[in-house]
Design an enzyme around this catalytic site. Structure first.
Site, short mmCIF file in Angstrom:
data_model
loop_
_atom_site.label_atom_id
_atom_site.label_comp_id
_atom_site.label_asym_id
_atom_site.label_seq_id
_atom_site.Cartn_x
_atom_site.Cartn_y
_atom_site.Cartn_z
N LYS A 199 21.92 -4.40 -22.45
CA LYS A 199 20.97 -5.43 -22.23
C LYS A 199 19.90 -5.30 -23.25
O LYS A 199 19.70 -6.14 -24.18
CB LYS A 199 20.51 -5.51 -20.94
N THR A 200 19.38 -4.31 -23.23
CA THR A 200 18.21 -4.12 -23.97
C THR A 200 18.71 -3.82 -25.43
O THR A 200 17.96 -4.59 -26.35
CB THR A 200 17.59 -2.53 -23.73
N ASP A 233 12.70 -8.56 -20.98
CA ASP A 233 13.79 -7.48 -20.57
C ASP A 233 13.44 -7.14 -19.22
O ASP A 233 12.48 -7.59 -18.60
CB ASP A 233 13.66 -6.20 -21.31
N GLU A 234 14.42 -6.56 -18.29
CA GLU A 234 14.01 -6.17 -16.96
C GLU A 234 13.46 -7.47 -16.19
O GLU A 234 12.47 -7.19 -15.46
CB GLU A 234 13.15 -5.15 -16.86
N GLN A 252 19.09 -3.13 -10.08
CA GLN A 252 17.89 -2.34 -10.37
C GLN A 252 16.76 -3.04 -10.12
O GLN A 252 15.60 -2.73 -10.72
CB GLN A 252 18.10 -2.05 -12.01
N ARG A 278 20.63 6.74 -15.37
CA ARG A 278 19.80 7.09 -16.39
C ARG A 278 20.62 8.35 -17.28
O ARG A 278 20.23 8.54 -18.33
CB ARG A 278 18.26 7.86 -16.27
P1 ATP Z 1 19.63 -0.38 -18.38
O1 ATP Z 1 20.09 -1.45 -17.17
O2 ATP Z 1 19.28 0.97 -17.92
O3 ATP Z 1 18.26 -1.03 -18.82
P2 ATP Z 1 20.83 -1.54 -20.75
O4 ATP Z 1 21.80 -2.54 -20.25
O5 ATP Z 1 19.61 -2.01 -21.18
O6 ATP Z 1 20.48 -0.53 -19.73
P3 ATP Z 1 20.93 -0.16 -23.02
O7 ATP Z 1 19.55 0.72 -23.04
O8 ATP Z 1 20.68 -1.46 -24.06
O9 ATP Z 1 21.49 -0.73 -22.02
O10 ATP Z 1 22.32 0.65 -23.70
C1 ATP Z 1 22.90 1.61 -23.20
C2 ATP Z 1 23.23 2.53 -24.12
O11 ATP Z 1 24.68 2.06 -24.82
C3 ATP Z 1 22.43 2.74 -25.42
O12 ATP Z 1 22.59 4.19 -25.83
C4 ATP Z 1 22.80 1.78 -26.45
O13 ATP Z 1 22.79 2.31 -27.72
C5 ATP Z 1 24.51 1.86 -25.97
N1 ATP Z 1 25.25 0.65 -26.39
C6 ATP Z 1 25.15 -0.49 -26.05
N2 ATP Z 1 26.01 -1.66 -26.41
C7 ATP Z 1 26.86 -0.61 -27.19
C8 ATP Z 1 28.02 -1.05 -27.97
N3 ATP Z 1 28.43 -2.20 -27.89
N4 ATP Z 1 28.63 -0.04 -28.47
C9 ATP Z 1 28.16 1.14 -28.35
N5 ATP Z 1 27.25 1.62 -27.63
C10 ATP Z 1 26.52 0.54 -27.06
MG MG Z 2 17.52 -1.94 -20.48
#
Ligand code: ATP
Ligand code: MG
Length: 683
Positions: free
Chosen positions: A34-35, A213-214, A244, A590
């Site tokens: 997402k981030t 975000d969040e 979350q 995490r």
């Molecule tokens: P959270 O819910 O914990 O905030 P998030 O959904 O925001 O998590 P991110 O932090 O954006 O997730 O991504 C998690 C990990 O996965 C990061 O290391 C990111 O670089 C990697 N990632 C995300 N999308 C891809 C993709 N399409 N291919 C490879 N790696 C990815």
């Molecule tokens: Mg995130």
């Protein structure tokens, strides 16, 4: 170049990034990118020619904001003409107020107070009630847009009348001293936008693309503020995960994310279903845990990596043994070449960090305690900050009183009380009373000797104010020379540490001015006020932090300590088991490669040793065998609103355990019924 930016994304992520106009909700589980999607979207928008100044991205912690910012900028190959605004909600509020607080007839040299200051102010108004309770209530009022007048008229019980009364006095105090608290950083911008439609229109026009975000942790006030910022368009893109949501206790409204599609027209909804962060094993246990919550949308989240190592569960007699095990593991990881920066220790209750810190210090291991004892909360640093606040804001009585006798200059409490009284009577700050009165007049208030001391003190402050206008560095040199601030700590027991802290602070402020040559002292103060809420000065050690502070972050190796009933889940007044479980889900997710969870049989806490039982989360997540002693249905409590297929909406007025289920007594619009919890839905 714009297509290059998209190449590390999956299809749904690309779809989200490419969506330009109109509201969008990205709802997805932990680690699904997402981030990454929104930071890429920032870069993408800029790469197709959208003005960076029209993009606003908001998040919750400074650490997250910094990471997102550097990710977005690096995607652009550092080619952005000027950076887009990517910051916390509070920082945005601060920037906004600097420009627009005059619309509330206030000066923009206001000072931000922290939670500790807030409690002190409350304590000075009323000693009978606990200041942390009153402080939380005031926060709740402010975040629900309840004014002191409304709070007063709505209060029925004596204690609420008292709180509403303190709230009113507290607000007046802030106004008189030109102080703003953390909640004001959101509330005042909202008030201003609410009262000035043209301005709201103009600001909305300026920020054409807004991302958050969040989003699951936004509250009612943040939602309303966003609505104002979007009054001229619907280009709001929010990302979040209902599993979350961990700030319910602070008034986060999960309904913001659940109702988003209704609140913003033609919302595009995107789901991300793959987790890129954790090994399948870690993910499996996280999913098993969160499945015990009833109150969730129920998303699917598939792993994309390998199975990985099994999750380790440590059992220890007490916290000392626990710390020894962790340290031995961490030392061995480091000796294998793992960077300490890739390791984090998480805990639900901040106090658990004490034994860890002790162990790390003894073992000579570096650590970085995020959000624990805050550097800026040390008394010597707060004194310095108070000096700087008085220098920038003559109305700040609160800080003035803090420093008037530091270092000691013979001004006692009686004198301070007299000045306080005079300040109320003359409706003037203490600073201005000392400045405006003749020596004879001032002697009339505080006596001749004190009057002389105060005049000399004020003259020094004013000299420094003049010097500050010419040179900030010279100001810093002369500041120490004038007040001999460090001298007072020579030869006292922990004086050495205090002097080292003061030197670190001076170094930090100099560095800030070197990095930001045009910044003013009040900008530095605002900066540290915002930072101190969550962050500490970063170093390269192992990170230790509360689970709340770990939101959005990821580490290769995660250790979670204190997996005991009462510590995690925290059980007590106001704690909500579903929110505790979401915290568990956040903590587990995490971890990138390895997760270790640890529990002890007894802990020394609040002055005594207590026997403990292992956390139900260990069984729920399938990490240890055992019958579930506490069922998932434990999620109901009196006052919960529920829905029944036939009887409709009702409120829980009684909860009783019946075998594995709960029997709820529910009031359906006046008629009471006993119903098993599996037949109702919480709303
Ligand atoms: P959270 O819910 O914990 O905030 P998030 O959904 O925001 O998590 P991110 O932090 O954006 O997730 O991504 C998690 C990990 O996965 C990061 O290391 C990111 O670089 C990697 N990632 C995300 N999308 C891809 C993709 N399409 N291919 C490879 N790696 C990815
Ligand atoms: Mg995130």
């Amino acid at each position: 170049m714009s297509e290059n930016i998209l190449k590390t994304l999956n299809e749904s992520q690309v779809e989200a990034v490419r969506h330009i106009d109109g509201a969008m909700l990205i709802l997805a589980g932990a680690g699904s990118g997402k981030t990454k999607t929104i930071t890429t979207r920032v870069a993408y928008l800029i790469s197709i020619g959208i003005d960076p100044a029209s993009i606003l991205t908001l998040t919750f912690t400074n650490k997250a904001a910094r990471e997102m910012y550097s990710r977005a900028v690096s995607l652009l190959g550092n080619k952005a003409i000027y950076p887009p605004l990517l910051c916390t909600f509070h920082k945005f509020g601060l920037l906004f107020l600097k420009f627009h607080i005059s619309l509330l007839n206030r000066k923009n040299n206001f000072v931000i107070i922290d939670s500790d200051d807030k409690k002190k102010i409350i304590k000075n108004i009323e000693k009978e009630l606990t200041s942390s309770m009153v402080s939380a209530e005031i926060s709740r009022y402010k975040n629900s847009l309840i004014t002191p007048e409304v709070a007063k008229s709505a209060a029925e019980q004596k204690v609420y009348k008292q709180i509403a009364d303190i709230y009113e006095k507290y607000e007046n105090y802030l106004l008189e001293n030109n102080l703003v608290d953390f909640d004001d950083l959101l509330l005042l911008p909202y008030k201003i936008l609410e009262q000035n439609h043209d301005l709201a229109y103009k600001i909305s026009n300026k920020y054409q693309y807004i991302m958050v975000d969040e989003y699951q942790d936004t509250n009612e006030l943040q939602y309303k503020l966003l609505q104002k910022l979007c009054c001229n368009h619907q280009n709001l893109c929010v990302v979040g995960d209902d599993d979350q949501s961990i700030y319910g206790w602070r008034g986060a409204a999960i309904k913001n994310i659940l109702c988003f599609s209704e609140q913003f027209e033609n919302t595009k909804v995107i789901k991300l279903e793959e987790n890129y962060r954790s090994t399948d094993t870690i993910l499996k246990h996280a999913n098993l845990l969160i499945e015990h919550n009833r109150d969730r949308l129920g998303k699917t989240l598939k792993g994309t990596r390998c199975e990985g190592k099994s999750v380790r569960v440590y059992e220890s007699m007490d916290e000392n043994e626990e710390t020894r095990k962790l340290i031995s593991d961490i030392k061995s990881l480091i000796s294998q070449g793992v960077s300490p920066k890739d390791i984090a220790i998480l805990f639900r209750v901040n106090a658990l960090s004490r034994s860890l810190e002790e162990g790390f210090n003894k073992a000579g291991l570096g650590y970085n305690l995020v959000g624990g004892i805050k550097f800026y909360e040390r008394s010597e640093i707060k004194d310095l900050i108070a000096y700087f606040r008085v220098i920038t804001n003559a109305n700040d009585n609160f800080s003035f009183k803090r420093i008037i006798n530091k270092p000691k200059r013979g001004i006692g409490k009686t004198t301070i009380d007299k000045l306080d009284l005079e300040s109320i009577e003359q409706k003037k700050s203490i600073y201005n009373i000392i400045n405006d009165s003749t020596p004879a007049e001032l002697s009339g208030i505080v006596g001749q000797k004190n009057a002389r001391t105060l005049k000399v003190f004020l003259a020094s402050v004013m000299d420094l104010q003049d010097i500050l206008k010419d040179s900030k560095m010279r100001f810093l040199d002369l500041f120490e020379e004038t007040f001999d601030f460090k001298e007072q700590y020579h030869g006292i027991p922990d004086g050495y540490d205090k002097i080292a802290n003061i030197d670190e602070f001076y170094g930090y402020i100099r560095d800030f001015f070197i990095q930001n040559p045009d910044a003013k002292l009040d900008e530095f103060l605002a900066n540290i006020a915002l930072e101190s809420e969550q962050d500490n000065l970063d170093n390269d050690g192992v990170s230790m932090m509360s689970i709340h502070a770990s939101k959005g972050l990821e580490y290769k190796h995660i250790f979670i300590i204190g997996m005991e009933e009462g510590f995690f889940p925290l059980i007590g007044d106001g704690s909500d088991i579903e929110e505790e479980r979401r915290l568990g889900y956040v903590a587990f997710t995490r971890a990138i490669d390895e997760l270790t969870v640890s529990y002890v049989h007894s802990r020394f806490y609040k002055g005594r040793r207590t026997d403990l039982q292992k956390s139900r989360f260990l069984t729920e997540s399938g990490l240890i065998e055992g019958s579930l002693n506490i069922e998932k249905t434990a999620a109901y409590k009196n006052g919960d609103l529920i829905k029944h297929k036939i009887f409709g909406m009702g409120r829980v007025i009684g909860v009783q355990r019946v075998g594995k289920e709960l029997k709820l007594t529910i009031n359906f619009g006046g008629s009471k019924k006993d119903i098993l919890s599996s037949f109702v839905e919480k709303i």
